[in-house]
Design a protein around this motif. Structure first.
Motif, PDB file in Angstrom:
ATOM      1  N   ASP A  10       0.832  -1.209   0.000  1.00  0.00           N
ATOM      2  CA  ASP A  10       0.000   0.000   0.000  1.00  0.00           C
ATOM      3  C   ASP A  10       0.867   1.260   0.000  1.00  0.00           C
ATOM      4  OD1 ASP A  10      -2.323  -1.479  -0.054  1.00  0.00           O
ATOM      5  OD2 ASP A  10      -2.672  -1.344   2.110  1.00  0.00           O
ATOM      6  N   GLU A  11       1.908   1.259   0.832  1.00  0.00           N
ATOM      7  CA  GLU A  11       2.831   2.400   0.875  1.00  0.00           C
ATOM      8  C   GLU A  11       3.508   2.591  -0.475  1.00  0.00           C
ATOM      9  OE1 GLU A  11       3.831   4.651   3.470  1.00  0.00           O
ATOM     10  OE2 GLU A  11       1.884   3.960   4.177  1.00  0.00           O
ATOM     11  N   LEU A  12       3.933   1.493  -1.071  1.00  0.00           N
ATOM     12  CA  LEU A  12       4.608   1.558  -2.355  1.00  0.00           C
ATOM     13  C   LEU A  12       3.672   2.077  -3.444  1.00  0.00           C
ATOM     14  CD1 LEU A  12       7.076   1.077  -4.136  1.00  0.00           C
ATOM     15  CD2 LEU A  12       6.234  -1.246  -4.494  1.00  0.00           C
ATOM     16  N   LYS A  13       2.440   1.644  -3.406  1.00  0.00           N
ATOM     17  CA  LYS A  13       1.485   2.098  -4.419  1.00  0.00           C
ATOM     18  C   LYS A  13       1.334   3.618  -4.381  1.00  0.00           C
ATOM     19  CE  LYS A  13      -1.124  -2.156  -4.919  1.00  0.00           C
ATOM     20  NZ  LYS A  13      -2.397  -2.861  -4.729  1.00  0.00           N
ATOM     21  N   ASP A  14       1.288   4.183  -3.185  1.00  0.00           N
ATOM     22  CA  ASP A  14       1.221   5.649  -3.067  1.00  0.00           C
ATOM     23  C   ASP A  14       2.461   6.291  -3.668  1.00  0.00           C
ATOM     24  OD1 ASP A  14      -1.228   5.472  -1.807  1.00  0.00           O
ATOM     25  OD2 ASP A  14      -0.405   5.652   0.225  1.00  0.00           O
ATOM     26  N   GLU A  15       3.614   5.709  -3.378  1.00  0.00           N
ATOM     27  CA  GLU A  15       4.870   6.229  -3.918  1.00  0.00           C
ATOM     28  C   GLU A  15       4.903   6.110  -5.444  1.00  0.00           C
ATOM     29  OE1 GLU A  15       9.530   4.910  -3.928  1.00  0.00           O
ATOM     30  OE2 GLU A  15       8.433   4.670  -2.043  1.00  0.00           O
ATOM     31  N   LEU A  16       4.437   4.982  -5.952  1.00  0.00           N
ATOM     32  CA  LEU A  16       4.453   4.763  -7.404  1.00  0.00           C
ATOM     33  C   LEU A  16       3.526   5.727  -8.137  1.00  0.00           C
ATOM     34  CD1 LEU A  16       4.555   0.858  -7.648  1.00  0.00           C
ATOM     35  CD2 LEU A  16       6.417   2.486  -8.010  1.00  0.00           C
ATOM     36  N   ILE A  17       2.408   6.054  -7.535  1.00  0.00           N
ATOM     37  CA  ILE A  17       1.513   7.037  -8.164  1.00  0.00           C
ATOM     38  C   ILE A  17       2.249   8.359  -8.367  1.00  0.00           C
ATOM     39  CG2 ILE A  17      -0.551   8.450  -7.775  1.00  0.00           C
ATOM     40  CD1 ILE A  17      -1.798   5.906  -6.457  1.00  0.00           C
ATOM     41  N   GLY A  18       2.993   8.779  -7.345  1.00  0.00           N
ATOM     42  CA  GLY A  18       3.788   9.999  -7.466  1.00  0.00           C
ATOM     43  C   GLY A  18       4.861   9.885  -8.528  1.00  0.00           C
ATOM     44  N   LEU A  19       5.545   8.745  -8.585  1.00  0.00           N
ATOM     45  CA  LEU A  19       6.574   8.535  -9.610  1.00  0.00           C
ATOM     46  C   LEU A  19       5.975   8.549 -11.011  1.00  0.00           C
ATOM     47  CD1 LEU A  19       8.782   5.718  -8.019  1.00  0.00           C
ATOM     48  CD2 LEU A  19       9.493   8.053  -8.568  1.00  0.00           C
ATOM     49  N   ILE A  20       4.818   7.922 -11.163  1.00  0.00           N
ATOM     50  CA  ILE A  20       4.164   7.882 -12.472  1.00  0.00           C
ATOM     51  C   ILE A  20       3.809   9.292 -12.926  1.00  0.00           C
ATOM     52  CG2 ILE A  20       2.008   7.199 -13.616  1.00  0.00           C
ATOM     53  CD1 ILE A  20       2.308   4.489 -12.111  1.00  0.00           C
ATOM     54  N   GLU A  21       3.306  10.108 -12.023  1.00  0.00           N
ATOM     55  CA  GLU A  21       2.983  11.494 -12.377  1.00  0.00           C
ATOM     56  C   GLU A  21       4.237  12.263 -12.784  1.00  0.00           C
ATOM     57  OE1 GLU A  21       0.887  12.895  -8.921  1.00  0.00           O
ATOM     58  OE2 GLU A  21      -0.945  11.824  -9.477  1.00  0.00           O
ATOM     59  N   GLU A  22       5.338  12.050 -12.067  1.00  0.00           N
ATOM     60  CA  GLU A  22       6.605  12.711 -12.417  1.00  0.00           C
ATOM     61  C   GLU A  22       7.129  12.230 -13.766  1.00  0.00           C
ATOM     62  OE1 GLU A  22       9.417  12.143  -9.244  1.00  0.00           O
ATOM     63  OE2 GLU A  22       8.045  12.994  -7.752  1.00  0.00           O
ATOM     64  N   MET A  23       7.027  10.917 -14.022  1.00  0.00           N
ATOM     65  CA  MET A  23       7.496  10.372 -15.300  1.00  0.00           C
ATOM     66  C   MET A  23       6.661  10.906 -16.462  1.00  0.00           C
ATOM     67  SD  MET A  23       8.582   6.421 -14.484  1.00  0.00           S
ATOM     68  CE  MET A  23       7.068   5.912 -13.664  1.00  0.00           C
ATOM     69  N   GLU A  24       5.371  10.973 -16.245  1.00  0.00           N
ATOM     70  CA  GLU A  24       4.484  11.491 -17.287  1.00  0.00           C
ATOM     71  C   GLU A  24       4.848  12.934 -17.613  1.00  0.00           C
ATOM     72  OE1 GLU A  24      -0.276  11.902 -18.220  1.00  0.00           O
ATOM     73  OE2 GLU A  24       0.356  11.612 -16.158  1.00  0.00           O
ATOM     74  N   GLN A  25       5.082  13.749 -16.601  1.00  0.00           N
ATOM     75  CA  GLN A  25       5.439  15.143 -16.820  1.00  0.00           C
ATOM     76  C   GLN A  25       6.788  15.265 -17.534  1.00  0.00           C
ATOM     77  OE1 GLN A  25       3.407  17.900 -16.280  1.00  0.00           O
ATOM     78  NE2 GLN A  25       5.000  18.722 -17.606  1.00  0.00           N
ATOM     79  N   ALA A  26       7.757  14.447 -17.116  1.00  0.00           N
ATOM     80  CA  ALA A  26       9.076  14.478 -17.760  1.00  0.00           C
ATOM     81  C   ALA A  26       8.964  14.104 -19.236  1.00  0.00           C
ATOM     82  CB  ALA A  26      10.035  13.535 -17.041  1.00  0.00           C
ATOM     83  N   LEU A  27       8.167  13.099 -19.530  1.00  0.00           N
ATOM     84  CA  LEU A  27       7.992  12.674 -20.916  1.00  0.00           C
ATOM     85  C   LEU A  27       7.288  13.743 -21.742  1.00  0.00           C
ATOM     86  CD1 LEU A  27       8.451  10.503 -22.978  1.00  0.00           C
ATOM     87  CD2 LEU A  27       6.377   9.386 -22.204  1.00  0.00           C
ATOM     88  N   LEU A  28       6.287  14.353 -21.170  1.00  0.00           N
ATOM     89  CA  LEU A  28       5.602  15.441 -21.878  1.00  0.00           C
ATOM     90  C   LEU A  28       6.554  16.610 -22.119  1.00  0.00           C
ATOM     91  CD1 LEU A  28       2.132  15.333 -20.105  1.00  0.00           C
ATOM     92  CD2 LEU A  28       2.672  14.575 -22.427  1.00  0.00           C
ATOM     93  N   ASN A  29       7.433  16.888 -21.163  1.00  0.00           N
ATOM     94  CA  ASN A  29       8.431  17.943 -21.347  1.00  0.00           C
ATOM     95  C   ASN A  29       9.377  17.606 -22.495  1.00  0.00           C
ATOM     96  OD1 ASN A  29       7.399  19.496 -19.251  1.00  0.00           O
ATOM     97  ND2 ASN A  29       8.875  18.745 -17.753  1.00  0.00           N
ATOM     98  N   ILE A  30       9.816  16.347 -22.569  1.00  0.00           N
ATOM     99  CA  ILE A  30      10.677  15.919 -23.676  1.00  0.00           C
ATOM    100  C   ILE A  30       9.941  16.108 -24.994  1.00  0.00           C
ATOM    101  CG2 ILE A  30      11.720  13.901 -24.786  1.00  0.00           C
ATOM    102  CD1 ILE A  30      12.441  12.899 -21.942  1.00  0.00           C
ATOM    103  N   ASP A  31       8.690  15.673 -25.041  1.00  0.00           N
ATOM    104  CA  ASP A  31       7.886  15.771 -26.263  1.00  0.00           C
ATOM    105  C   ASP A  31       7.712  17.219 -26.701  1.00  0.00           C
ATOM    106  OD1 ASP A  31       6.359  14.505 -28.325  1.00  0.00           O
ATOM    107  OD2 ASP A  31       4.521  15.158 -27.303  1.00  0.00           O
TER     108      ASP A  31
END
Length: 102
Positions: A10-31
């Protein structure tokens, strides 16, 4: 023991949601043509952390998807191939798939 592992997941899932949001933003920035190096590194670190953390608590499918995406990034960068629209879309679909797996 099972309750402890469930809590870790459960703790990891919360952390992963944050990582996914950061990765999505980084990818959109690259694009969008923003600072490639820092966004690439952010995206790569997010996938690497996702891969390792999820494997530690038995979320194997998430770990495997993150590993495939991370490996494709190494091949792209080492091969000198630019991140074109098609490849950004591929990574974005992979990130969305990680979100769905959660």
């Amino acid at each position: 023991m099972s309750n402890e592992l469930d809590y870790e997941k459960d703790e990891l899932k919360d952390e992963l949601i944050g990582l996914i949001e950061e990765m999505e933003q980084a990818l959109l920035n690259i694009d969008r043509g923003k600072d490639f190096e820092s966004n690439y590194n952010s995206l790569f670190r997010g996938l690497h952390s996702t891969k390792g953390s999820s494997a530690m608590v038995g979320l194997i499918e998430i770990s495997e998807v993150a590993h495939k995406l991370e490996s494709s990034m190494v091949l792209k960068k080492d091969g000198g191939v630019v991140f074109d629209k098609k490849y950004c879309d591929y990574l974005l679909c992979g990130i969305y798939h990680l979100r769905d797996l959660l």
